[in-house]
Design an enzyme around this catalytic site. Sequence first.
Site, mmCIF file in Angstrom:
data_model
loop_
_atom_site.group_PDB
_atom_site.id
_atom_site.type_symbol
_atom_site.label_atom_id
_atom_site.label_comp_id
_atom_site.label_asym_id
_atom_site.label_seq_id
_atom_site.Cartn_x
_atom_site.Cartn_y
_atom_site.Cartn_z
ATOM 1 N N ARG A 8 67.360 5.725 -14.150
ATOM 2 C CA ARG A 8 67.581 4.341 -14.943
ATOM 3 C C ARG A 8 69.119 4.229 -15.049
ATOM 4 O O ARG A 8 69.761 5.108 -15.361
ATOM 5 C CB ARG A 8 67.092 4.317 -16.414
ATOM 6 N N ARG A 30 65.704 -4.199 -33.532
ATOM 7 C CA ARG A 30 66.678 -3.337 -33.597
ATOM 8 C C ARG A 30 67.746 -3.514 -34.526
ATOM 9 O O ARG A 30 68.865 -2.694 -34.372
ATOM 10 C CB ARG A 30 67.087 -3.089 -32.041
ATOM 11 N N LYS A 46 59.758 6.644 -27.277
ATOM 12 C CA LYS A 46 58.795 5.372 -28.156
ATOM 13 C C LYS A 46 58.066 4.861 -26.718
ATOM 14 O O LYS A 46 56.671 4.700 -27.189
ATOM 15 C CB LYS A 46 59.998 4.090 -28.425
ATOM 16 N N ARG A 70 75.047 4.263 -26.408
ATOM 17 C CA ARG A 70 73.592 3.812 -26.785
ATOM 18 C C ARG A 70 73.472 4.736 -28.127
ATOM 19 O O ARG A 70 72.781 3.968 -29.138
ATOM 20 C CB ARG A 70 72.670 4.115 -25.844
ATOM 21 N N ARG A 84 65.701 12.727 -17.917
ATOM 22 C CA ARG A 84 64.917 11.389 -17.516
ATOM 23 C C ARG A 84 65.983 10.719 -16.302
ATOM 24 O O ARG A 84 65.610 10.120 -15.381
ATOM 25 C CB ARG A 84 64.890 10.391 -18.570
#
Length: 194
Positions: free
Chosen positions: A135, A90, A15, A146, A129
Amino acid sequence: MSFRLILAGPPGAGKGTQATTVSERLGIPAISTGAIFRAEMASKSDVGLEAQRYISEGNLVPDSVTNEIVRRRLAQPDATQGFLLDGYPRTLEQISALDQMLSETGLSIDAMVDIEIPDDEIMSRLLKRASIEGRADDTPEVIAHRIEVYHQATEPILQAFRDRNKLISIDGLGTIDEVRERIVAAVTQRLGLN
Ligand code: ADP
């Protein structure tokens, strides 16, 4: 012409990556709730400190907090030209809040673009990632949570936009350029821009 779009999809669907280039192509600002929260966390603001408790565990930040940051962002002058929301709404409650914010000025969402990828692809992309960006919410346990939160809380919002005839589903597998072109083609066709 102004367009109000939502970019949706599971974590790792791309996204954020797509929001930047697609919004440039359409000439509207990309507004990412995840990026706003990360900036707030970096500056250790009150909102940032509160958001951190949820984000670090892979949970959604409470609707009241999230709706308020979006309300403030949409009140900025650049958002009157339209916008591409990345990662918001969301939850069903966030849809109601957004509808309410827009209806105050007689506006509505033109389309929700849903980037689709399977769960096993989500996991491998986010682990990759993690090794690049580091992160804090990209550890295997938090990613798994998640994905669960996505299916439970966020997937139902797709149906809401399908019911409104506003849902555009995009295959998220392929190169970044391929997915971007799919999105731009589908959006321009839907909005009658070509
Ligand atoms: P991803 O889509 O990969 O989860 P984001 O950057 O969009 O990444 O979001 C990171 C985290 O920020 C989410 O896991 C959630 O905790 C929080 N967040 C972002 N957008 C929202 C939202 N609309 N409502 C609640 N929490 C959000």
